[in-house]
Design an enzyme around this catalytic site. Sequence first.
Site, mmCIF file in Angstrom:
data_model
loop_
_atom_site.group_PDB
_atom_site.id
_atom_site.type_symbol
_atom_site.label_atom_id
_atom_site.label_comp_id
_atom_site.label_asym_id
_atom_site.label_seq_id
_atom_site.Cartn_x
_atom_site.Cartn_y
_atom_site.Cartn_z
ATOM 1 N N ASP A 172 5.855 -7.299 -8.555
ATOM 2 C CA ASP A 172 6.206 -6.126 -7.752
ATOM 3 C C ASP A 172 5.361 -4.963 -8.255
ATOM 4 O OD1 ASP A 172 7.278 -4.424 -5.920
ATOM 5 O OD2 ASP A 172 9.362 -4.946 -6.312
HETATM 6 C C1 NOJ Z 1 8.137 -2.109 -4.283
HETATM 7 C C2 NOJ Z 1 9.157 -2.950 -3.595
HETATM 8 O O1 NOJ Z 1 10.162 -3.361 -4.487
HETATM 9 C C3 NOJ Z 1 8.558 -4.177 -2.932
HETATM 10 O O2 NOJ Z 1 9.565 -4.846 -2.214
HETATM 11 C C4 NOJ Z 1 7.417 -3.767 -2.048
HETATM 12 O O3 NOJ Z 1 6.922 -4.862 -1.338
HETATM 13 C C5 NOJ Z 1 6.354 -3.138 -2.926
HETATM 14 N N1 NOJ Z 1 6.904 -1.953 -3.549
HETATM 15 C C6 NOJ Z 1 5.091 -2.778 -2.168
HETATM 16 O O4 NOJ Z 1 5.296 -1.675 -1.392
#
Ligand code: NOJ
Length: 747
Positions: free
Chosen positions: A287
Amino acid sequence: MKLRTSFIAFLLLLIFNTNLTAQQDFEQQIDELLVKMTLEEKVGQMNQYNGFYDATGPAPEGGNAAMKYEHLKKGWVGSMLNVHGVDEVRKLQELVVKESRLGIPLIFGYDVIHGYKIQSPIPLAEAASWDLEAIQKSAAIAADEASAVGLNWTFAPMVDISRDARWGRVMEGGGEDPYLGSKIGVARVKGFQGDDLSANYTIAACAKHFAGYGFAQGGRDYNTVDIGTNTLFNVVLPPFKAAVEADVKTLMNGFNILNGIPVTGDGFLQRDILKGKWGFDGFVISDWGSIGEMEPHGHAKNLAHAGELAAKAGSDMDMESTAYVTHLAESVKAGKVDKKLIDDAVRRILRVKFELGLFDDPYRYCNPTREKERLFHEDHLAGVLDMAKKSIVLLKNENNLLPLKKDQKGIVVIGDLADDKNSPLGSWRLASDNNSAVSFLEGLDNYTKDYLFVQGPKIFDDKADFLHHVTIKDDKKGMQEAVEAAATAQVVVMVLGEHGFMSGEGRSRTQLDLPGLQPELLKAVYEVNKNIVLILMNGRPLALPWEDEHIPAIIETWQLGSQTGNAIAQVLFGDYNPGGKLPMSFPRSVGQMPLYYNRYSTGRPDDNQLVFWSHYGDEKNTALYPFGYGLSYTTFAYDNLQIDATDPKAVKVLATVTNTGNLAGEEVVQLYLNDPVASIVRPIKELKGFEKIALDAGASQTVNFTLTEKELGFYDHNYDWVVEGGTFNIMVGGSSVDGLTGSFEIE
Ligand code: NOJ
């Protein structure tokens, strides 16, 4: 006949063999590439950067942007996120393909969560439809739009099970139940990826967040997750496993620790289970910055160490933390990370790029004509409207107040959200145009202009956006006017709820009520006029005991996306008979969190009139509106439950459902199972089958379920699947609390 069968068999063999050959061919080409790649180029494939400048402008000079630009030219970047639009994507793809040594194309990812430009309902709302076909179509619509702007990868579906409505990200998932959540996750994967991943209208999906993120303590986002193996194996992991079985191409890990280890650095999850037991051959992305976050978690000494831990644990691609691109090659050279692990990660990433067709044509998704044609396509609007109607749940309808007659006079509409064109788009709608939803009032206008709209007090800050919290106002201006108008109405339609940006990432709440002055407004209106239809817009279950006790008609509309007003108006005036069912329990009080229907019994489950049984002194244990619950403008009766357990590997369950009202309608027939005595205790009931059926007034249908080992068993503490013989109880009905009951035995 025989000839035809063998011809079909021949065709199938041909298709199967063609796929096999293509796959073998990819592996061979990957082998060849791996031989040519330097260690730095390999690590580069494992690096994903966020969009950093206007790609169609001049090359950046100096700073972070210039560095990323240089890295792209060197082939040190495998993927970009948040770069979208054919021109932008093509420019960066050209830079890499033409200028980097090996010209390995980039894969472009983006959070296409419930649409790109056109927004479908938020995923939690879609889950309320229990309509897998519609959900798959909605994802296909999103893929069609996203692929038209150069994207080939979405960070969806989120398949995190959550039982805590305080957690803002419940809006993004399929609710509290692993069975329903698995089916929905699979439908969304299929919708995004289609039958042919290399087609220019399909994109790779990403099941996230692996794993446990939905169990953040206290519902506070990014918080600690500490759960036992029973919950991990039987509740959290099943939707991921189902997504892998549906051939999802990527998984994302997450921000949370799970039982003391950041999931980004968890080798048990990523290597042993995902890539080992499940045989997943796609890749895992971290993430955003989650590799770097292992340092503040107290797991890694520094960024280099974090990169080592993540790479070893099986995080194949680093989203924006820069740990890999800056340190991983050194770590390999120093013998801290085995280079076989790097090859494995790169192979996985390249495989997905091959499957997407990017090596055939890196610009496959960069067709400006498609971009123009596919965005805001009429067919998409129709599909999204259909999804929106199916997502609506009728919570209460005393004395059949609904649907309203088409010539209903004296309608007064009240509520800040009634004319809002932005909030109903919901959270996670990054590329959508602000204020592009059909507001409730605009939908109403299609039916009647003969109504009065009085907003009442302003509740939400109109400037609410993705990066900031919504400000809740407390100015009573407008309250009196609304109450006076309500006093003259024949029917008051109140549009209340949460702002769309009150749920989503980083947006947890400690309260589950209607924010701000809305409860006071509702009560004041109720004092002067009890004929109220309450239209709820919210991104999570709310606790509305007063509303349930006093308001005669309540419709849950969540945040329905671009077609919000049109969908609600059709339900309000009866052109569409609502058939949605709740995918999460609605509590009586926030103090009940976490609340879920598939709980375990305690040793003291029964009310013994004294204090010593498992309960609250000030509230019931049960949900206000339970999982699986939802009304219709018609009624359904269940009878004739039949169980045939002659074959213990295929227990047959039949029940007849009859539409006993005066209107055609849809019903979600649900089957729940309970294994009352088990070596590891089983929930008091668990959803193990459902079917959504449409019945004309007076019509009946017999619904069949088959329970196999897959439904009858569970994972033990060693992650082994076990089916224990004995008695099983079942219930078939229209919600998790009502239904026909029966039982059977297997050896
Ligand atoms: C953080 C989020 O937790 C995740 O779900 C997302 O895809 C990413 N950022 C990218 O934006």
